[in-house]
Design a protein around this motif. Structure first.
Motif, PDB file in Angstrom:
ATOM      1  N   HIS A  97       0.709  -1.436  -0.082  1.00 44.21           N
ATOM      2  CA  HIS A  97      -0.024  -0.027  -0.213  1.00 44.21           C
ATOM      3  C   HIS A  97       0.865   1.182  -0.116  1.00 44.21           C
ATOM      4  O   HIS A  97       0.514   2.316  -0.431  1.00 44.21           O
ATOM      5  CB  HIS A  97      -0.885  -0.077   1.402  1.00 44.21           C
ATOM      6  CG  HIS A  97      -2.112  -0.822   1.168  1.00 44.21           C
ATOM      7  ND1 HIS A  97      -2.761  -1.167  -0.067  1.00 44.21           N
ATOM      8  CD2 HIS A  97      -2.381  -1.709   1.898  1.00 44.21           C
ATOM      9  CE1 HIS A  97      -3.675  -2.028  -0.054  1.00 44.21           C
ATOM     10  NE2 HIS A  97      -3.835  -2.552   1.198  1.00 44.21           N
ATOM     11  N   LEU A  98       2.146   1.145   0.443  1.00 42.89           N
ATOM     12  CA  LEU A  98       3.082   2.260   0.305  1.00 42.89           C
ATOM     13  C   LEU A  98       3.345   2.679  -0.873  1.00 42.89           C
ATOM     14  O   LEU A  98       3.362   3.952  -1.354  1.00 42.89           O
ATOM     15  CB  LEU A  98       4.197   2.053   1.330  1.00 42.89           C
ATOM     16  CG  LEU A  98       4.000   1.883   2.884  1.00 42.89           C
ATOM     17  CD1 LEU A  98       5.271   1.571   3.400  1.00 42.89           C
ATOM     18  CD2 LEU A  98       3.290   3.052   3.444  1.00 42.89           C
ATOM     19  N   ASP A  99       3.526   1.611  -1.866  1.00 47.36           N
ATOM     20  CA  ASP A  99       3.870   1.904  -3.401  1.00 47.36           C
ATOM     21  C   ASP A  99       2.670   2.415  -3.905  1.00 47.36           C
ATOM     22  O   ASP A  99       2.849   3.227  -4.799  1.00 47.36           O
ATOM     23  CB  ASP A  99       4.314   0.498  -3.925  1.00 47.36           C
ATOM     24  CG  ASP A  99       5.649   0.077  -3.322  1.00 47.36           C
ATOM     25  OD1 ASP A  99       6.639   0.919  -2.977  1.00 47.36           O
ATOM     26  OD2 ASP A  99       5.788  -1.251  -3.475  1.00 47.36           O
ATOM     27  N   THR A 100       1.515   2.020  -3.829  1.00 53.36           N
ATOM     28  CA  THR A 100       0.260   2.311  -4.252  1.00 53.36           C
ATOM     29  C   THR A 100      -0.267   3.610  -3.782  1.00 53.36           C
ATOM     30  O   THR A 100      -0.332   4.546  -4.580  1.00 53.36           O
ATOM     31  CB  THR A 100      -0.969   1.468  -3.800  1.00 53.36           C
ATOM     32  OG1 THR A 100      -0.534   0.230  -4.158  1.00 53.36           O
ATOM     33  CG2 THR A 100      -2.341   1.800  -4.300  1.00 53.36           C
ATOM     34  N   ARG A 133      -2.074   0.080   9.690  1.00 53.39           N
ATOM     35  CA  ARG A 133      -2.225   1.493   9.407  1.00 53.39           C
ATOM     36  C   ARG A 133      -0.941   1.571   8.568  1.00 53.39           C
ATOM     37  O   ARG A 133       0.342   1.491   8.951  1.00 53.39           O
ATOM     38  CB  ARG A 133      -2.082   2.280  10.220  1.00 53.39           C
ATOM     39  CG  ARG A 133      -2.041   3.802  10.005  1.00 53.39           C
ATOM     40  CD  ARG A 133      -2.398   4.733  11.289  1.00 53.39           C
ATOM     41  NE  ARG A 133      -3.655   4.540  11.569  1.00 53.39           N
ATOM     42  CZ  ARG A 133      -4.660   5.301  11.568  1.00 53.39           C
ATOM     43  NH1 ARG A 133      -4.254   6.611  10.743  1.00 53.39           N
ATOM     44  NH2 ARG A 133      -5.697   5.099  12.047  1.00 53.39           N
ATOM     45  N   ALA A 134      -0.912   2.090   7.061  1.00 46.93           N
ATOM     46  CA  ALA A 134       0.477   2.361   6.122  1.00 46.93           C
ATOM     47  C   ALA A 134       0.445   3.367   5.894  1.00 46.93           C
ATOM     48  O   ALA A 134      -0.505   4.002   5.119  1.00 46.93           O
ATOM     49  CB  ALA A 134       0.234   1.331   4.859  1.00 46.93           C
ATOM     50  N   SER A 135       1.444   4.203   6.255  1.00 46.24           N
ATOM     51  CA  SER A 135       1.551   5.541   5.968  1.00 46.24           C
ATOM     52  C   SER A 135       2.874   5.882   5.382  1.00 46.24           C
ATOM     53  O   SER A 135       3.878   5.628   5.631  1.00 46.24           O
ATOM     54  CB  SER A 135       1.534   6.396   7.447  1.00 46.24           C
ATOM     55  OG  SER A 135       2.361   7.681   7.327  1.00 46.24           O
ATOM     56  N   THR A 136       2.774   6.903   4.381  1.00 46.78           N
ATOM     57  CA  THR A 136       4.037   7.497   3.286  1.00 46.78           C
ATOM     58  C   THR A 136       4.929   7.805   4.496  1.00 46.78           C
ATOM     59  O   THR A 136       5.945   8.153   4.084  1.00 46.78           O
ATOM     60  CB  THR A 136       3.331   8.089   2.412  1.00 46.78           C
ATOM     61  OG1 THR A 136       2.738   9.264   2.815  1.00 46.78           O
ATOM     62  CG2 THR A 136       2.680   7.147   1.260  1.00 46.78           C
ATOM     63  N   VAL A 137       4.590   8.390   5.521  1.00 43.14           N
ATOM     64  CA  VAL A 137       5.431   9.147   6.448  1.00 43.14           C
ATOM     65  C   VAL A 137       5.970   8.364   7.489  1.00 43.14           C
ATOM     66  O   VAL A 137       7.137   8.174   7.888  1.00 43.14           O
ATOM     67  CB  VAL A 137       4.547  10.353   7.206  1.00 43.14           C
ATOM     68  CG1 VAL A 137       5.582  11.134   8.163  1.00 43.14           C
ATOM     69  CG2 VAL A 137       4.250  11.668   6.135  1.00 43.14           C
TER      70      VAL A 137
END
Length: 146
Positions: A97-100, A133-137
């Motif tokens: 999900h981080l790549d998405t 929870r997948a966060s880009t930060v």
């Protein structure tokens, strides 16, 4: 006479090619130096419409202050996922999900004119609880890591 005609035809052909090249350059070069007209601006899409059309598996939770929060439905109950999550491949799903999210960020910028600072994808179990929870930060936090 034939020996004389072949070189003359070759010279005439070469002159025609040279003239054609010069005419092309005289017409094409002035246009090449001019700035191109800006691309026609398209109207910005609402984020909800963009997500529904392009990323239908992700439900919009909220979008405020440059942070987009999405929800992703995961198969299984909270208890099952907490027990077997990493072994069942949910860790790879959450990391994916981080790549998405990066693709969604680019799409939101191009389609919606929205420059996001963070995207959060919340994986929700079938019984309505947050399992990761997948966060880009901040990366991924998951119930099976507790």
């Amino acid at each position: 006479m034939k020996k004389f005609l072949i070189p003359v035809l070759a010279i005439v052909l070469a002159v025609l090619v040279l003239i054609g090249t010069l005419v092309y350059l005289l017409l094409a070069l002035p246009k090449a130096g001019q700035p191109k007209e800006p691309a026609e601006q398209t109207e910005a899409k609402p984020v909800a419409d963009y997500l529904a059309e392009t990323w239908p598996d992700f439900a919009l939770v909220r979008c405020e202050d440059g942070v987009l929060t999405l929800q992703y439905q995961v198969k299984g109950s909270y208890e099952q996922i907490a027990k077997h999550g990493a072994a069942a491949g949910y860790g790879e799903l959450a990391e994916g999900h981080l790549d998405t999210a990066e693709l969604i960020r680019r799409g939101c910028l191009l389609q919606c004119g929205l420059d996001l600072t963070e995207i959060i994808v919340v994986g929700q179990s079938e019984d309505g609880q947050e399992v990761y929870r997948a966060s880009t930060v901040t990366g991924v936090t998951a119930c099976w890591e507790k």
